[in-house]
Design a protein around this motif. Structure first.
Motif, PDB file in Angstrom:
ATOM      1  N   PRO A  74      67.077  -3.210  50.375  1.00  0.00           N
ATOM      2  CA  PRO A  74      68.413  -3.705  50.060  1.00  0.00           C
ATOM      3  C   PRO A  74      68.600  -3.794  48.538  1.00  0.00           C
ATOM      4  O   PRO A  74      67.661  -4.071  47.804  1.00  0.00           O
ATOM      5  N   ALA A  79      69.888   2.340  50.309  1.00  0.00           N
ATOM      6  CA  ALA A  79      69.659   1.568  51.534  1.00  0.00           C
ATOM      7  C   ALA A  79      70.735   1.826  52.577  1.00  0.00           C
ATOM      8  O   ALA A  79      70.438   2.100  53.750  1.00  0.00           O
ATOM      9  N   HIS A  80      72.008   1.731  52.193  1.00  0.00           N
ATOM     10  CA  HIS A  80      73.076   1.874  53.177  1.00  0.00           C
ATOM     11  C   HIS A  80      73.129   3.292  53.732  1.00  0.00           C
ATOM     12  O   HIS A  80      73.416   3.501  54.920  1.00  0.00           O
ATOM     13  N   ASP A 106      68.837 -10.575  53.146  1.00  0.00           N
ATOM     14  CA  ASP A 106      68.448  -9.169  53.193  1.00  0.00           C
ATOM     15  C   ASP A 106      68.441  -8.657  54.636  1.00  0.00           C
ATOM     16  O   ASP A 106      68.923  -7.562  54.930  1.00  0.00           O
ATOM     17  N   PHE A 109      72.034  -8.495  55.978  1.00  0.00           N
ATOM     18  CA  PHE A 109      72.728  -7.308  55.463  1.00  0.00           C
ATOM     19  C   PHE A 109      72.420  -6.096  56.339  1.00  0.00           C
ATOM     20  O   PHE A 109      73.319  -5.350  56.740  1.00  0.00           O
ATOM     21  N   VAL A 110      71.141  -5.892  56.632  1.00  0.00           N
ATOM     22  CA  VAL A 110      70.742  -4.756  57.467  1.00  0.00           C
ATOM     23  C   VAL A 110      71.329  -4.892  58.863  1.00  0.00           C
ATOM     24  O   VAL A 110      71.834  -3.918  59.450  1.00  0.00           O
TER      25      VAL A 110
END
Length: 295
Positions: A74, A79-80, A106, A109-110
């Motif tokens: 992240p 990452a995205h 973190d 977010f994922v």
């Protein structure tokens, strides 16, 4: 071991952008292959490695029952993009390994990004998360990380980055005991698997074997490897013995007999009272012996 986890006695990490290593890994008797988009891939190769995932999953017959992808951390530029690419891959991809996890945020977010990416891709099942803890900040926040998401399956201790984060120079396994215990406590408190990170060397020498035994004896469910020659030793160390499997079968059989009676009460096996703690241990033994079906 929690009911939603698969055995991960041995996990081998390979660069996702190296077709030769991926092909070799696919033929190995290992519990999980981790295709690495992070440390093993240079910045200028990130896009190529991500694109290679589709080929790896579509054109490979995997001997390992579980295949994961280590995405970039992240807050990185990749990452995205990694997570969206993973959402487009159906089975056998089961989890993503998220490196350098330092907070519940973190993981959240994922989790949120996968929610949207899976809906957009029409994915048939949710992707689980494995959190790789490898900084001082992550160690400090292990309790909140372990409770961050129902997708979370596993906590993993990463030694290379953690050594840099702590300024540690010694390779003595005793110096890692506090970190190992902290990760184990957090994992067990929340029903997660606890995996020991890889030995920082490509050999399978006496020091490697000592590190494997140490992790097993502490109570870890498995360990990462970074070279195929290390896999057999890791798998064997975390595989229950015939005696342990026989004991676990006795416990589960006794439990089934007890719960099938009109008045379920305490039951003893070889003079040992079977309580919930004993049953949990027995189920973990059978899961690691691959005798307990877990999705």
């Amino acid at each position: 071991m929690s009911a939603h986890s698969t055995p991960r006695r041995s996990c081998l990490s390979v660069p996702a952008d190296d077709p030769r290593k991926v092909a070799k890994a696919a033929s190995l008797a290992v519990d999980e292959i981790v295709l690495d988009l992070e440390d093993a891939v240079a910045a200028e190769r990130k896009a190529d490695a991500r694109q290679a995932l589709g080929t790896a999953f579509a054109g490979t017959a995997w001997r390992a029952p579980s295949v994961a992808v280590r995405v970039n951390a992240p807050r990185t530029p990749w990452a995205h993009l990694d997570l969206m690419a993973c959402a487009r891959i159906d089975l056998p991809l089961t989890t993503v390994v998220v490196p350098k996890v330092e907070s519940a945020g973190d993981v959240e977010f994922v989790d949120r990004l996968l929610d949207g990416a899976e809906r957009e891709a029409g994915r048939s099942g949710p992707i689980g998360i494995q959190a790789l803890v490898e900084t001082a900040e992550g160690l400090q926040r292990l309790p909140e990380i372990a409770a961050a998401s129902p997708r979370l399956r596993t906590l993993i201790l990463g030694y290379a980055d953690l050594a840099a984060s702590l300024g540690r120079r010694s390779a003595d396994t005793d110096t890692w005991l506090p970190a190992q215990e902290a990760l184990l406590w957090a994992a067990r408190r929340h029903g997660l698997q606890a995996l020991d990170g890889p030995y920082l060397g490509l050999t399978a020498d006496e020091r490697f074997e000592a590190a494997v035994r140490r992790a097993r004896d502490l109570g870890f469910d498995g360990k990462w490897a970074i070279h195929p020659r290390q896999v057999p030793t890791v798998t064997a160390a975390f595989s229950p013995s015939d005696e342990e499997v026989a004991w676990a079968r006795q416990i589960i059989d006794a439990l089934d007999h007890r719960t099938g009676r009109r008045k379920a009460g305490a039951v003893a096996v070889d003079g040992q009272m079977v309580d919930e703690a004993v049953v949990v241990r027995a189920r973990r033994v059978l899961a690691n012996a691959k005798e307990l079906s877990t999705p």
